[in-house]
Design an enzyme around this catalytic site. Structure first.
Site, PDB file in Angstrom:
ATOM      1  N   LEU A   1      90.946 -49.255   9.913  1.00 37.64           N
ATOM      2  CA  LEU A   1      92.021 -50.242   9.821  1.00 37.64           C
ATOM      3  C   LEU A   1      93.316 -49.670  10.419  1.00 37.64           C
ATOM      4  CD1 LEU A   1      93.055 -53.008   8.609  1.00 37.64           C
ATOM      5  CD2 LEU A   1      93.577 -51.761   6.511  1.00 37.64           C
TER       6      LEU A   1
ATOM      7  N   GLY B   1     100.154 -48.556   9.760  1.00 38.00           N
ATOM      8  CA  GLY B   1      99.615 -47.854   8.591  1.00 38.00           C
ATOM      9  C   GLY B   1      99.786 -48.741   7.372  1.00 38.00           C
ATOM     10  N   SER B   2     100.980 -48.651   6.752  1.00 35.54           N
ATOM     11  CA  SER B   2     101.259 -49.503   5.580  1.00 35.54           C
ATOM     12  C   SER B   2     101.289 -50.970   5.972  1.00 35.54           C
ATOM     13  CB  SER B   2     102.608 -49.116   4.964  1.00 35.54           C
ATOM     14  OG  SER B   2     102.499 -47.856   4.355  1.00 35.54           O
TER      15      SER B   2
ATOM     16  N   GLY C   1      88.349 -49.698  -3.111  1.00 38.92           N
ATOM     17  CA  GLY C   1      88.528 -48.341  -2.573  1.00 38.92           C
ATOM     18  C   GLY C   1      89.541 -47.568  -3.389  1.00 38.92           C
TER      19      GLY C   1
ATOM     20  N   GLU D   1      94.565 -45.063   1.654  1.00 41.59           N
ATOM     21  CA  GLU D   1      94.157 -46.309   0.971  1.00 41.59           C
ATOM     22  C   GLU D   1      95.350 -47.009   0.307  1.00 41.59           C
ATOM     23  OE1 GLU D   1      90.302 -46.733  -0.577  1.00 41.59           O
ATOM     24  OE2 GLU D   1      89.498 -45.087   0.637  1.00 41.59           O
TER      25      GLU D   1
ATOM     26  N   SER E   1     101.725 -44.644  -2.206  1.00 39.31           N
ATOM     27  CA  SER E   1     102.251 -44.976  -3.545  1.00 39.31           C
ATOM     28  C   SER E   1     103.309 -46.071  -3.445  1.00 39.31           C
ATOM     29  CB  SER E   1     102.836 -43.728  -4.207  1.00 39.31           C
ATOM     30  OG  SER E   1     101.789 -42.821  -4.455  1.00 39.31           O
ATOM     31  N   GLU E   2     104.060 -46.069  -2.334  1.00 38.83           N
ATOM     32  CA  GLU E   2     105.077 -47.118  -2.156  1.00 38.83           C
ATOM     33  C   GLU E   2     104.384 -48.488  -2.064  1.00 38.83           C
ATOM     34  OE1 GLU E   2     104.918 -44.205  -0.627  1.00 38.83           O
ATOM     35  OE2 GLU E   2     106.792 -43.253  -1.214  1.00 38.83           O
TER      36      GLU E   2
HETATM   37  N1  CAA Z   1      93.699 -58.164  -2.512  1.00 38.68           N
HETATM   38  C1  CAA Z   1      93.248 -59.318  -1.958  1.00 38.68           C
HETATM   39  N2  CAA Z   1      93.956 -59.993  -1.026  1.00 38.68           N
HETATM   40  C2  CAA Z   1      95.154 -59.497  -0.667  1.00 38.68           C
HETATM   41  C3  CAA Z   1      95.678 -58.307  -1.215  1.00 38.68           C
HETATM   42  C4  CAA Z   1      94.896 -57.637  -2.177  1.00 38.68           C
HETATM   43  N3  CAA Z   1      95.305 -56.494  -2.738  1.00 38.68           N
HETATM   44  N4  CAA Z   1      96.884 -58.061  -0.636  1.00 38.68           N
HETATM   45  C5  CAA Z   1      97.097 -59.061   0.219  1.00 38.68           C
HETATM   46  N5  CAA Z   1      96.057 -59.930   0.210  1.00 38.68           N
HETATM   47  C6  CAA Z   1      95.900 -61.154   0.990  1.00 38.68           C
HETATM   48  C7  CAA Z   1      96.911 -62.216   0.552  1.00 38.68           C
HETATM   49  O1  CAA Z   1      96.411 -62.988  -0.512  1.00 38.68           O
HETATM   50  C8  CAA Z   1      97.065 -63.031   1.816  1.00 38.68           C
HETATM   51  O2  CAA Z   1      95.951 -63.872   1.963  1.00 38.68           O
HETATM   52  P1  CAA Z   1      96.081 -65.382   2.615  1.00 38.68           P
HETATM   53  O3  CAA Z   1      96.810 -65.236   3.901  1.00 38.68           O
HETATM   54  O4  CAA Z   1      94.665 -65.813   2.757  1.00 38.68           O
HETATM   55  O5  CAA Z   1      96.850 -66.190   1.620  1.00 38.68           O
HETATM   56  C9  CAA Z   1      96.955 -61.965   2.922  1.00 38.68           C
HETATM   57  O6  CAA Z   1      96.217 -60.865   2.356  1.00 38.68           O
HETATM   58  C10 CAA Z   1      98.280 -61.455   3.429  1.00 38.68           C
HETATM   59  O7  CAA Z   1      98.970 -60.942   2.315  1.00 38.68           O
HETATM   60  P2  CAA Z   1     100.530 -60.688   2.287  1.00 38.68           P
HETATM   61  O8  CAA Z   1     101.252 -61.884   2.843  1.00 38.68           O
HETATM   62  O9  CAA Z   1     100.878 -60.245   0.920  1.00 38.68           O
HETATM   63  O10 CAA Z   1     100.684 -59.517   3.347  1.00 38.68           O
HETATM   64  P3  CAA Z   1     101.859 -58.474   3.508  1.00 38.68           P
HETATM   65  O11 CAA Z   1     101.838 -58.090   4.926  1.00 38.68           O
HETATM   66  O12 CAA Z   1     103.140 -58.969   2.924  1.00 38.68           O
HETATM   67  O13 CAA Z   1     101.430 -57.218   2.564  1.00 38.68           O
HETATM   68  C11 CAA Z   1     100.189 -55.266   2.086  1.00 38.68           C
HETATM   69  C12 CAA Z   1     100.199 -56.692   2.592  1.00 38.68           C
HETATM   70  C13 CAA Z   1      99.974 -55.275   0.578  1.00 38.68           C
HETATM   71  C14 CAA Z   1     101.440 -54.475   2.394  1.00 38.68           C
HETATM   72  C15 CAA Z   1      98.982 -54.672   2.851  1.00 38.68           C
HETATM   73  O14 CAA Z   1      99.282 -54.649   4.238  1.00 38.68           O
HETATM   74  C16 CAA Z   1      98.533 -53.343   2.381  1.00 38.68           C
HETATM   75  O15 CAA Z   1      97.865 -53.206   1.385  1.00 38.68           O
HETATM   76  N6  CAA Z   1      98.885 -52.285   3.177  1.00 38.68           N
HETATM   77  C17 CAA Z   1      98.349 -50.969   2.987  1.00 38.68           C
HETATM   78  C18 CAA Z   1      97.192 -50.760   3.917  1.00 38.68           C
HETATM   79  C19 CAA Z   1      96.251 -49.725   3.417  1.00 38.68           C
HETATM   80  O16 CAA Z   1      95.952 -49.628   2.232  1.00 38.68           O
HETATM   81  N7  CAA Z   1      95.701 -48.961   4.355  1.00 38.68           N
HETATM   82  C20 CAA Z   1      94.722 -47.981   4.031  1.00 38.68           C
HETATM   83  C21 CAA Z   1      93.986 -47.604   5.266  1.00 38.68           C
HETATM   84  S1  CAA Z   1      92.288 -47.315   4.973  1.00 38.68           S
HETATM   85  C22 CAA Z   1      92.117 -45.738   4.426  1.00 38.68           C
HETATM   86  O17 CAA Z   1      93.055 -45.056   4.121  1.00 38.68           O
HETATM   87  C23 CAA Z   1      90.714 -45.316   4.271  1.00 38.68           C
HETATM   88  C24 CAA Z   1      90.426 -43.872   4.400  1.00 38.68           C
HETATM   89  O18 CAA Z   1      90.011 -43.449   5.432  1.00 38.68           O
HETATM   90  C25 CAA Z   1      90.503 -42.991   3.201  1.00 38.68           C
END
Ligand code: CAA
Length: 382
Positions: A126, A132-133, A244, A365, A368-369
């Site tokens: 992803l 990233g965030s 995750g 994943e 913390s922020e």
């Molecule tokens: N669970 C389910 N659905 C979610 C959700 C959640 N936790 N968070 C957001 N959504 C859905 C929303 O319901 C919305 O859906 P619809 O459009 O269908 O209504 C859609 O996603 C968009 O949501 P937002 O408008 O809230 O989006 P945003 O851009 O304002 O915020 C965010 C989203 C929470 C910041 C998100 O981008 C996020 O979690 N970012 C962090 C990314 C991350 O965790 N990356 C990890 C990389 S993978 C990794 O690290 C693996 C590894 O190798 C160890």
């Protein structure tokens, strides 16, 4: 209300994981931290134990266990080697879970079965150099051409990056639709135009394998290599990451527990002022703080896992478990170093590895922020 009741099966999983961690993983953990060598043989044995597809139904080659079993195993494995913990976590809770939940029967047969049996390894792609965030900002694009999709772009910080065989890759398929125009693709090792970068030289979890990936006109068939619906990729990523985050909370918990046990042992052995330092109130207060934080982290992690097993909404519980357990891991590792004094600061005494391994749990994943944002949004919704 949830009742946290561990069963005989859970206790059996704990003793199996503990024994495996002690006998098979621990003897070479320090050497792997130094060399950064990927634990191929250990991952193969984890597969044979059924730990690479713990929650996957037996029908698809998994162990058919619940999430509570998975977090128990993750804690025990990560206590000894958090690098092995993350390899296992990405395969189980990101890749296998996504394929089992969103895949077709054909995709489950072809991709999930070998992953669940530990014959193949998965990666979840992803993050990007500029995303990233804010995971909605995907620069990787996929364009449809004659029944296939052509993928171009770069992914960053991919766990299992150079060793995986099956990759879940998120790409923008309709930029105007923003996050509703992101799709999840299955990319296989060896596909033309798919290149894996060099392994990153990391501060911690050093034997896990993290790299960037590049896609140059990588062509995947639409009928077999699109996971879920076109345009639903971002929602898939978010749902997968909820689960995750429980896995990473358990990894952090394991690191904290490992650091605590090392500190406890040292405090009983090391003498100062004519008595073991464990007799000094300054050390006792530290041990008490460490113990209570670990217990709280364990309860939050088990709560999130139990809610997942009950098919309830886990967004808030998973974020809370990850936020608290990762903070606990860093704080407990720091305290463990402090209790060891100068010995804590040198590699020979091994406690500093817990701190280096703990730090990443506050970053991947969802930092913390980001967990604060997720929790606050859920609190405000209520
Ligand atoms: N669970 C389910 N659905 C979610 C959700 C959640 N936790 N968070 C957001 N959504 C859905 C929303 O319901 C919305 O859906 P619809 O459009 O269908 O209504 C859609 O996603 C968009 O949501 P937002 O408008 O809230 O989006 P945003 O851009 O304002 O915020 C965010 C989203 C929470 C910041 C998100 O981008 C996020 O979690 N970012 C962090 C990314 C991350 O965790 N990356 C990890 C990389 S993978 C990794 O690290 C693996 C590894 O190798 C160890």
């Amino acid at each position: 209300m949830i009742a946290l009741q561990l069963t005989e099966t859970h206790e059996m999983i704990r003793s199996t994981a503990r024994e495996f961690a002690h006998n098979v993983i621990a003897p070479s953990a320090v050497e792997r931290d130094q060399t950064g060598e990927f634990p191929h043989d250990i991952v193969q044995q984890l597969g044979e134990l059924g730990f690479m597809g713990m929650m996957v139904a037996e029908e698809w080659g998994g162990s058919g266990l619940d999430t509570v079993s998975y977090v128990i195993a993750m804690e025990e494995i990560s206590k000894v080697d958090a690098s092995v913990g993350v390899i296992m976590s990405v395969n189980n809770s990101l890749v296998c879970w996504a394929l089992e939940t969103f895949g077709t029967s054909e995709q489950k047969e072809r991709f999930l079965r070998p992953l669940a049996k530990g014959e193949k390894l998965g990666a979840f792609c992803l993050s990007e150099p500029g995303a990233g965030s804010d995971a909605t900002q995907q620069s990787t694009v996929a364009v449809q051409q004659n029944g296939s999709w052509v993928i171009n772009g770069t992914k960053n910080w991919i766990t299992n990056g150079t060793t995986a065989n099956i990759y879940l890759v998120f790409a923008q398929t309709d930029r105007e639709k923003r996050h509703k125009g992101i799709t999840c693709f299955i990319v296989e090792e060896g596909m033309e135009g798919f290149e894996r970068g060099k392994k990153e030289d990391k501060m911690g979890i050093r034997s896990s394998d993290t790299c960037s990936l590049s896609f140059t006109n990588v062509r995947v068939p639409h009928s077999t290599h699109v996971l879920g619906e076109v345009g639903r990729g971002f929602n898939i990523a978010m749902e997968v990451l909820n689960g995750g985050r429980i896995g990473i909370a358990a990894q952090a918990l394991g690191i904290a527990q490992g650091a605590f046990e090392a500190a406890l042992k040292y405090a009983k052995e090391r003498k100062a002022f004519d008595r073991p330092i464990a007799d000094l109130q300054a050390i006792q207060f530290k041990l008490a703080e460490m113990s209570v934080k670990i217990e709280a982290a364990r309860l939050l992690t088990l709560k999130a896992a139990t809610l997942k097993d009950q098919h309830q909404n886990i967004i808030k519980a998973a974020a809370e478990a990850k936020l608290f357990a990762s903070k606990t891991a860093v704080e407990v590792a720091l305290d463990a170093i402090q209790i060891h004094g100068g010995y804590g600061y040198v590699r020979e005494y091994l406690v500093e590895r817990f701190l280096r391994d703990a730090k990443i749990t506050e970053i991947y994943e969802g930092t913390s922020e980001i967990q604060h944002i997720v929790i606050a949004r859920e609190v405000l919704k209520a």
